[in-house]
Design a protein around this motif. Sequence first.
Motif, PDB file in Angstrom:
ATOM      1  N   GLU A 125      43.530  44.667  33.244  1.00 20.07           N
ATOM      2  CA  GLU A 125      43.375  44.205  31.863  1.00 20.07           C
ATOM      3  C   GLU A 125      44.409  43.135  31.522  1.00 20.07           C
ATOM      4  N   LYS A 126      45.646  43.310  31.979  1.00 19.16           N
ATOM      5  CA  LYS A 126      46.686  42.321  31.703  1.00 19.16           C
ATOM      6  C   LYS A 126      46.358  40.977  32.347  1.00 19.16           C
ATOM      7  N   ALA A 127      45.709  41.018  33.525  1.00 16.36           N
ATOM      8  CA  ALA A 127      45.372  39.787  34.224  1.00 16.36           C
ATOM      9  C   ALA A 127      44.111  39.130  33.672  1.00 16.36           C
ATOM     10  N   GLY A 128      43.470  39.770  32.663  1.00 19.83           N
ATOM     11  CA  GLY A 128      42.268  39.198  32.059  1.00 19.83           C
ATOM     12  C   GLY A 128      40.996  39.499  32.807  1.00 19.83           C
ATOM     13  N   GLY A 129      40.987  40.554  33.605  1.00 14.85           N
ATOM     14  CA  GLY A 129      39.791  40.937  34.338  1.00 14.85           C
ATOM     15  C   GLY A 129      40.011  40.903  35.832  1.00 14.85           C
ATOM     16  N   LEU A 130      38.940  41.249  36.572  1.00 13.70           N
ATOM     17  CA  LEU A 130      39.051  41.340  38.014  1.00 13.70           C
ATOM     18  C   LEU A 130      39.315  39.990  38.670  1.00 13.70           C
ATOM     19  N   ILE A 131      38.728  38.926  38.116  1.00  7.71           N
ATOM     20  CA  ILE A 131      38.933  37.597  38.708  1.00  7.71           C
ATOM     21  C   ILE A 131      40.398  37.172  38.591  1.00  7.71           C
ATOM     22  N   GLY A 132      40.957  37.352  37.397  1.00  2.86           N
ATOM     23  CA  GLY A 132      42.363  37.018  37.213  1.00  2.86           C
ATOM     24  C   GLY A 132      43.275  37.892  38.055  1.00  2.86           C
ATOM     25  N   TYR A 133      42.919  39.172  38.144  1.00  2.00           N
ATOM     26  CA  TYR A 133      43.720  40.092  38.959  1.00  2.00           C
ATOM     27  C   TYR A 133      43.666  39.690  40.432  1.00  2.00           C
ATOM     28  N   LYS A 134      42.484  39.266  40.881  1.00  2.00           N
ATOM     29  CA  LYS A 134      42.324  38.842  42.268  1.00  2.00           C
ATOM     30  C   LYS A 134      43.148  37.590  42.551  1.00  2.00           C
ATOM     31  N   ASP A 135      43.128  36.638  41.604  1.00  2.00           N
ATOM     32  CA  ASP A 135      43.905  35.407  41.790  1.00  2.00           C
ATOM     33  C   ASP A 135      45.398  35.698  41.865  1.00  2.00           C
ATOM     34  N   SER A 136      45.864  36.606  41.001  1.00  2.00           N
ATOM     35  CA  SER A 136      47.293  36.948  41.023  1.00  2.00           C
ATOM     36  C   SER A 136      47.682  37.648  42.326  1.00  2.00           C
ATOM     37  N   LEU A 137      46.776  38.501  42.833  1.00  2.00           N
ATOM     38  CA  LEU A 137      47.067  39.177  44.098  1.00  2.00           C
ATOM     39  C   LEU A 137      47.114  38.183  45.253  1.00  2.00           C
ATOM     40  N   GLU A 138      46.221  37.203  45.235  1.00  2.00           N
ATOM     41  CA  GLU A 138      46.213  36.212  46.309  1.00  2.00           C
ATOM     42  C   GLU A 138      47.502  35.397  46.323  1.00  2.00           C
ATOM     43  N   LYS A 139      48.007  35.042  45.147  1.00  2.00           N
ATOM     44  CA  LYS A 139      49.261  34.303  45.073  1.00  2.00           C
ATOM     45  C   LYS A 139      50.415  35.149  45.616  1.00  2.00           C
TER      46      LYS A 139
END
Length: 402
Positions: A125-139
Amino acid sequence: ALDSLQSQLKTMWAQIAACETFESLAGTFSLNQATKTIMGVVPSNAAGQLARLVYRASRGKAIVKSATLGEGSMATYHSIYSSDKSGTKGLTAFLTLTSSDTINKKLKAIASTLGSQLISTDDVEKAGGLIGYKDSLEKMAQQMEHTLQQTEGRHFDIVCQIAKTYHEDARAVQIDKTVAVALNLFSYSESFLKGKGWVPTGDLHIMKEAVAHAHLYGQGIAPMIEVSTAKHKLTPPTHFKTSKYMEVFQMIVNSYGTPHYKEINPAVFTIITFPYMFGIMFGDMGHGVLLSLFSAALILFEPVLTKVAKENEMFAMIFTGRYLLFLMGLFAIYIGILYNDFFGFSVGLFESAYQWPQLPPYGPGGVVQPNNPNGLPSVKPSEPYMFGLDVAWAETENKLEF
C-alpha cells in the motif's frame, strides 16, 4: 555476510517474480477494507498442502488462490535460486482472503511453517500498489547485487593476498606454537627459566650445540646446562632409536607395553619371530609372492608414496609396515615351499619318495596303498623327500593327522 546477502537477494527476486502473478490473482476477487489479505510465495511441492491446511484452519471461511510462477517471470530469479539446497523445484504464488483477524494470524503461521516468503500488504500500500512495490524491489535487488559483487570481489582479493604468504605464515605459527609448548615445560623464577629433562648420553652434544645456536641468534644471558651424574631414585624414560626399517617392529612391541629402562628391547627379536609366525599361519607360495611384490612396490616407490601417506591415514598404516610386509611375504614363500602349497594346490617340485599303482580303471579302486614302501617291513621311504612336505601326502586320508 555473503550468505546473508544471497539469502535476502533470493527472497527479493522471488517476490519480484510473484508480483505479476499477484495482479492477476487479485483481479479475481472483490477487495474492500474489511478484507484481510496474505500474499506470498511457497515451494510448488507444498502448495497443495497449504491449500488444505488453509481450508481446515479457517473451516472454509478463507479463500485461497494460487498460480505457478511462469518461466518468463522466474528467469532472473532462477539464475540466483538455482544454487539453493532446499531441494524444491519451482515456486507458486498464493493469495488468501478472509474477514477475520484471528483466522488471518493462523494462516500466516501456517504459511511460515511451510517455508513461504510472505509479502507485507502494508508495504504494498505504501508503494502505491503491486507495480510500485515491484519497482522498488527491483531497485533494491539491483543495489544488493552490486553490493554482493563488490563483497565477493573484495573477498577474492583478500584470499589471493593470504595465499601468497600462507605457507610462510603457517610455518611462523607452527614455530611460535612449538616455542610456546616448550616454554610451558619450564618453571619461571625471577628473570630465569628453569627446566629439567632427560637426554640420551650420545645426543648430549647435539643438545648443547642447539642451545648455543639458539643463544647466538637471540638475546639475554647465556644459558647454563648442568648435567647431573648423581644417583637418584627417578626412573629414566625408555628411549629406542629407530629407523624406517625398525619403526614398525617397535610399534608392535609398544602396543603391548614399553620396556623399562635398560631392559632388552624385544623389537630386535620381533624382526624374525613375527614374520616367521606369520609364515607358519599363512604358508603359501602364491600368496607370499603377491605380498612380497606389493610390499616391494611400496619400497621401490617410497619417495613418491611418502607424500601420499601424509595425506591418507589409511594408506599411511600400510605404508609404515612396508618392510614388515616384505619379510612376511618372504617367510610365507619359504614356509609355503615347506608345505608344498601354491594357492591351495599341492605342487610336485621334486620327485615323491612313494610309488603308487596306476589309477582306475588300470589300477585298483577304493583305498589305495603305495607300492613302495608297502609297510613290509616299514612305511618309511628309503630316501627322504628333497625339501619340505612330500607331495604324496596331499591326497591321503590321514594328511591332517600327519
